[in-house]
Design a protein around this motif. Structure first.
Motif, PDB file in Angstrom:
ATOM      1  N   SER A 159     -94.398  -5.979  17.725  1.00 41.85           N
ATOM      2  CA  SER A 159     -94.916  -7.237  18.675  1.00 41.85           C
ATOM      3  C   SER A 159     -96.188  -7.587  18.129  1.00 41.85           C
ATOM      4  O   SER A 159     -97.267  -6.978  18.391  1.00 41.85           O
ATOM      5  N   HIS A 160     -96.154  -8.761  17.410  1.00 44.26           N
ATOM      6  CA  HIS A 160     -97.695  -9.139  16.924  1.00 44.26           C
ATOM      7  C   HIS A 160     -97.953 -10.657  17.443  1.00 44.26           C
ATOM      8  O   HIS A 160     -97.623 -11.709  16.884  1.00 44.26           O
ATOM      9  N   PHE A 161     -98.232 -10.705  18.629  1.00 47.59           N
ATOM     10  CA  PHE A 161     -98.699 -12.129  19.248  1.00 47.59           C
ATOM     11  C   PHE A 161     -97.607 -13.035  19.252  1.00 47.59           C
ATOM     12  O   PHE A 161     -97.817 -14.334  19.179  1.00 47.59           O
ATOM     13  N   PHE A 199     -97.539  -2.272  19.088  1.00 51.07           N
ATOM     14  CA  PHE A 199     -98.235  -3.639  19.661  1.00 51.07           C
ATOM     15  C   PHE A 199     -99.361  -3.917  18.821  1.00 51.07           C
ATOM     16  O   PHE A 199    -100.511  -3.134  18.835  1.00 51.07           O
ATOM     17  N   ASN A 200     -99.576  -5.114  18.287  1.00 46.92           N
ATOM     18  CA  ASN A 200    -100.447  -5.503  17.644  1.00 46.92           C
ATOM     19  C   ASN A 200    -101.861  -5.700  18.421  1.00 46.92           C
ATOM     20  O   ASN A 200    -101.962  -6.446  19.312  1.00 46.92           O
ATOM     21  N   GLU A 201    -103.006  -5.024  17.984  1.00 51.08           N
ATOM     22  CA  GLU A 201    -104.164  -5.100  18.733  1.00 51.08           C
ATOM     23  C   GLU A 201    -103.995  -5.085  20.180  1.00 51.08           C
ATOM     24  O   GLU A 201    -104.393  -5.890  20.800  1.00 51.08           O
ATOM     25  N   ILE A 202    -103.320  -4.378  20.778  1.00 46.83           N
ATOM     26  CA  ILE A 202    -102.966  -3.983  22.241  1.00 46.83           C
ATOM     27  C   ILE A 202    -104.160  -4.313  22.942  1.00 46.83           C
ATOM     28  O   ILE A 202    -104.162  -4.634  24.136  1.00 46.83           O
ATOM     29  N   TYR A 237    -112.847  -5.852  11.444  1.00 46.99           N
ATOM     30  CA  TYR A 237    -113.476  -7.100  10.741  1.00 46.99           C
ATOM     31  C   TYR A 237    -115.002  -6.853  11.092  1.00 46.99           C
ATOM     32  O   TYR A 237    -115.538  -7.421  10.325  1.00 46.99           O
ATOM     33  N   MET A 238    -115.490  -6.327  12.078  1.00 53.97           N
ATOM     34  CA  MET A 238    -116.806  -6.499  12.544  1.00 53.97           C
ATOM     35  C   MET A 238    -117.029  -5.577  13.639  1.00 53.97           C
ATOM     36  O   MET A 238    -116.402  -4.733  14.000  1.00 53.97           O
ATOM     37  N   SER A 239    -118.392  -5.646  14.004  1.00 54.11           N
ATOM     38  CA  SER A 239    -118.847  -4.789  15.069  1.00 54.11           C
ATOM     39  C   SER A 239    -119.656  -5.593  16.226  1.00 54.11           C
ATOM     40  O   SER A 239    -119.842  -6.746  16.019  1.00 54.11           O
ATOM     41  N   GLY A 294    -118.947 -16.532  12.943  1.00 60.63           N
ATOM     42  CA  GLY A 294    -119.714 -15.633  13.883  1.00 60.63           C
ATOM     43  C   GLY A 294    -119.233 -14.346  13.691  1.00 60.63           C
ATOM     44  O   GLY A 294    -120.070 -13.543  14.767  1.00 60.63           O
ATOM     45  N   TRP A 295    -118.603 -13.734  12.956  1.00 55.44           N
ATOM     46  CA  TRP A 295    -117.987 -12.324  12.754  1.00 55.44           C
ATOM     47  C   TRP A 295    -119.035 -11.489  12.203  1.00 55.44           C
ATOM     48  O   TRP A 295    -119.490 -11.944  11.043  1.00 55.44           O
ATOM     49  N   GLN A 296    -119.646 -10.514  12.789  1.00 57.01           N
ATOM     50  CA  GLN A 296    -120.916  -9.765  12.324  1.00 57.01           C
ATOM     51  C   GLN A 296    -120.012  -9.020  11.230  1.00 57.01           C
ATOM     52  O   GLN A 296    -119.414  -8.145  11.438  1.00 57.01           O
ATOM     53  N   VAL A 299    -104.715  -1.311   8.687  1.00 58.07           N
ATOM     54  CA  VAL A 299    -103.657  -2.325   8.611  1.00 58.07           C
ATOM     55  C   VAL A 299    -104.414  -3.639   8.670  1.00 58.07           C
ATOM     56  O   VAL A 299    -103.617  -4.572   8.401  1.00 58.07           O
ATOM     57  N   GLU A 300    -105.607  -3.925   8.721  1.00 52.73           N
ATOM     58  CA  GLU A 300    -106.121  -5.292   8.668  1.00 52.73           C
ATOM     59  C   GLU A 300    -107.751  -5.111   8.274  1.00 52.73           C
ATOM     60  O   GLU A 300    -108.361  -4.381   8.937  1.00 52.73           O
ATOM     61  N   ASN A 301    -108.258  -5.610   7.322  1.00 57.50           N
ATOM     62  CA  ASN A 301    -109.442  -5.997   7.000  1.00 57.50           C
ATOM     63  C   ASN A 301    -109.633  -7.049   6.274  1.00 57.50           C
ATOM     64  O   ASN A 301    -108.928  -7.642   5.213  1.00 57.50           O
ATOM     65  N   SER A 303    -104.573 -19.082  11.090  1.00 56.66           N
ATOM     66  CA  SER A 303    -105.683 -18.141  11.554  1.00 56.66           C
ATOM     67  C   SER A 303    -105.038 -18.005  13.114  1.00 56.66           C
ATOM     68  O   SER A 303    -104.329 -18.795  13.818  1.00 56.66           O
ATOM     69  N   ALA A 304    -104.997 -16.614  13.602  1.00 56.64           N
ATOM     70  CA  ALA A 304    -104.451 -16.454  14.906  1.00 56.64           C
ATOM     71  C   ALA A 304    -105.495 -17.079  16.071  1.00 56.64           C
ATOM     72  O   ALA A 304    -105.012 -17.862  17.058  1.00 56.64           O
ATOM     73  N   GLY A 305    -106.845 -17.016  15.909  1.00 55.80           N
ATOM     74  CA  GLY A 305    -107.567 -17.359  16.692  1.00 55.80           C
ATOM     75  C   GLY A 305    -107.991 -18.736  16.848  1.00 55.80           C
ATOM     76  O   GLY A 305    -108.008 -19.191  17.824  1.00 55.80           O
ATOM     77  N   THR A 306    -107.779 -19.423  15.728  1.00 52.93           N
ATOM     78  CA  THR A 306    -108.378 -20.811  15.695  1.00 52.93           C
ATOM     79  C   THR A 306    -107.095 -21.828  15.286  1.00 52.93           C
ATOM     80  O   THR A 306    -107.024 -22.888  15.460  1.00 52.93           O
ATOM     81  N   GLY A 307    -105.821 -21.129  14.868  1.00 53.40           N
ATOM     82  CA  GLY A 307    -104.673 -21.932  14.398  1.00 53.40           C
ATOM     83  C   GLY A 307    -105.088 -22.792  13.026  1.00 53.40           C
ATOM     84  O   GLY A 307    -104.374 -23.455  12.562  1.00 53.40           O
ATOM     85  N   ASP A 357    -107.783 -23.568   7.131  1.00 51.61           N
ATOM     86  CA  ASP A 357    -108.760 -23.388   6.312  1.00 51.61           C
ATOM     87  C   ASP A 357    -109.883 -22.300   6.498  1.00 51.61           C
ATOM     88  O   ASP A 357    -110.760 -22.155   6.183  1.00 51.61           O
ATOM     89  N   LYS A 358    -109.563 -21.374   7.553  1.00 50.99           N
ATOM     90  CA  LYS A 358    -110.095 -20.154   7.722  1.00 50.99           C
ATOM     91  C   LYS A 358    -109.182 -19.114   6.809  1.00 50.99           C
ATOM     92  O   LYS A 358    -108.018 -18.662   7.377  1.00 50.99           O
ATOM     93  N   ARG A 359    -109.657 -18.921   5.517  1.00 51.59           N
ATOM     94  CA  ARG A 359    -108.709 -18.386   4.648  1.00 51.59           C
ATOM     95  C   ARG A 359    -109.422 -16.752   4.420  1.00 51.59           C
ATOM     96  O   ARG A 359    -110.339 -16.751   4.395  1.00 51.59           O
ATOM     97  N   TYR A 360    -108.135 -16.104   4.290  1.00 48.65           N
ATOM     98  CA  TYR A 360    -108.347 -14.600   3.923  1.00 48.65           C
ATOM     99  C   TYR A 360    -107.790 -14.350   2.703  1.00 48.65           C
ATOM    100  O   TYR A 360    -108.082 -13.292   2.174  1.00 48.65           O
ATOM    101  N   GLY A 361    -106.998 -15.131   1.969  1.00 48.99           N
ATOM    102  CA  GLY A 361    -106.310 -14.779   1.095  1.00 48.99           C
ATOM    103  C   GLY A 361    -106.722 -14.494  -0.330  1.00 48.99           C
ATOM    104  O   GLY A 361    -107.780 -14.910  -0.780  1.00 48.99           O
TER     105      GLY A 361
END
Ligand code: P53
Length: 477
Positions: A129-131, A174-177, A313-315, A348-350, A374-376, A430-434, A437-441
């Motif tokens: 289950s991933h969102f 569950f992803n990021e439960i 990703y961040m702290s 804004g991700w630290q 499983v993600e970074n 992107s999950a957060g913004t849809g 152009d927020k690319r990770y690839g």
């Protein structure tokens, strides 16, 4: 000094709704991701009342992996991937979620995809289950606030465990439960649990109820999975964002401790098989009147996970208020403060590579289980030139710094690490913004935030860099 495992799973991670598209192909039902509009950097996605005409829903077509997967898998193989983490879209298998019989066309799609991967020497690593839960379960049952959803989830899990028992070894429930620990965030509640909070409702109590049902469902899935195939490795999937005290003031230190407890009790329950004592007291003191039965507590004890899967990703950092209540309760949106010692991404991700080593030690001391990153990854706006070249040295720098810390956690600190699957290694929604152009690839996909583009795939510099990392088992960074 221990080295990375010989069979270390260098891979890449995605989620069905963020790349497949084909939102109505093969009888697929509408998922929660299908009713979320496109946002922008700093602009939230809207959740609409069903699918509305005239809206831009980026997940509907995504990068159309549904029709491109054969060619894409060839590229993954060229990169040298040993593992491909994706999810099974629940709505392809049970389009509404509450059917008694699965949808064969959906099952067939994943059979074909997994065969294609295995043929290319890549093992699928699967999140259940991933969102992307069926939207019907939101409108008819109120999402995970209903105990009935446990049965629907268990039916879904059982179906896919049986069907793919010889094709998939590593699973996550569950992803990021724990994203929903931020219970004031609409996005987290909806994507994790299909929750829409009604006026006057106590979002915190609703979250704790839903999350309880999810941990029970997860524990049942672990037990059933092990019966179906004793070799299955079934993990938790936690969004690991270490929370530091903003200063050495003991009150800040305790605030950070309570923040960590509030964000990670989910893992305590999934790995230790029981609720931490502070939380039982907290829920009582706040008179949440939750439906947590003795039978549930037995299920939790009997269904602990085999490993800790997590994203990193961040702290964050927190500061105590002047007048903290005795509970020191943590509200993510309010209590978070900036950490002046680290840099931030455009979103804004630290950026904090040492935080990854810290997190791995923290998990290891607390659970002593194998871990799986499983993600970074690094979300950025990429520039592509006329020759289709993307010079993404900033992404390589981010990943290199994190892999170095990951190796220290293994080699110096003795953490048992299964693998590393960087997020969105092929550009996706992107999950957060849809956004596109927020690319990770490491693979560029020609599509923009307006949904326009040829969908052509191009190799970025990071593609060749990661190929070398895999070939050298992480020695050549
Ligand atoms: P996007 C928040 C914080 C950390 C991870 O995120 C998160 C989120 C939710 O946005 O999500 C995970 O796409 C998630 C993926 C997601 C990825 O991180 O917002 O498991 O589905 O795409 C990156 O930049």
């Amino acid at each position: 000094m221990a080295k990375l495992r010989k069979d270390f799973l260098w891979g890449g991670a995605v989620a069905a709704h963020q790349l497949e598209g084909g939102w109505q192909e093969g009888g697929k039902g509408v998922s929660v991701a299908d009713v979320m509009t496109v946002g922008a950097n700093g602009v939230e996605r809207r959740i609409t009342d069903g699918v509305q005409p005239g809206e831009n829903y980026p997940n509907h077509d995504a990068i159309d992996f549904y029709h491109h997967y054969k060619d894409d898998v060839k590229l993954f193989a060229e990169m040298g991937l040993k593992a491909f983490r994706t999810s099974i879209a629940w709505t392809r298998i049970y389009p509404n979620g509450d059917e008694t019989e699965p949808n064969e066309a959906g099952l067939k799609f994943y059979d074909d995809l997994f065969d294609e991967l295995l043929k290319n020497g890549i093992q699928p690593v699967i999140t259940l289950s991933h969102f992307e839960m069926p939207y019907h379960l939101v409108t008819e049952y109120g999402g995970w606030r209903s105990r009935k959803v446990i049965d629907f989830f268990v039916r879904f899990a059982t179906t896919v465990f049986k069907r793919y028992k010889d094709k998939v070894k590593y699973w996550m429930t569950f992803n990021e439960i724990n994203n929903q620990a931020d219970y004031n965030a609409k996005f987290a509640l909806f994507t994790n649990s299909g929750l829409l909070i009604k006026p006057g409702e106590n979002a915190e109590a609703v979250m704790y109820q839903a999350a309880h049902y999810e941990t029970v469902a997860s524990a049942l899935a672990v037990q059933i999975g092990h019966q179906i195939n004793p070799n299955f490795q079934i993990g938790a999937m936690i969004a690991m964002v270490p929370i530091y005290p903003a200063s050495p003031d003991p009150r800040d230190v305790f605030k950070a401790e309570r923040a960590m407890q509030s964000r990670y009790w989910f893992a305590d329950v999934q790995a230790n098989g029981r609720y931490p004592s502070w939380l039982t007291e907290y829920q009582k003191a706040k008179q949440m009147n939750l439906d947590i039965t003795l039978a549930d507590l037995d299920v939790l004890k009997a269904g602990t996970v085999d490993y800790i899967g997590f994203s990193y990703y961040m702290s964050f950092a927190v500061k105590a208020k002047k007048d903290e209540p005795a509970a020191f309760d943590y509200q993510e949106g309010v209590d978070k403060v900036e950490n002046p010692t680290v840099e931030r991404s455009e979103w804004g991700w630290q950026i904090d590579p040492v935080g990854l080593r810290y997190a791995m030690n923290w998990f290891n001391d607390r659970y002593r289980l194998p871990q799986f990153i499983v993600e970074n990854g690094f979300g950025a706006v990429d520039k592509i030139d006329a020759q289709h070249h993307v010079y993404d040295d900033y992404r390589i720098a981010y990943l290199k710094a994190h892999i170095e810390q990951m190796k220290l956690a293994v080699e110096v600190d003795g953490v048992d690490l299964i693998g590393y699957t960087p997020w969105g290694f092929i550009d996706l929604v992107s999950a957060g913004t849809g956004q596109m152009d927020k690319r990770y690839g490491f693979i560029y996909v020609d599509k923009n935030d307006e949904g326009k583009g040829t969908l052509a795939r191009y190799k970025k510099d990071s593609f060749y860099w990661y190929q070398q990392v895999i070939k050298s088992n992480g020695e050549d960074l």
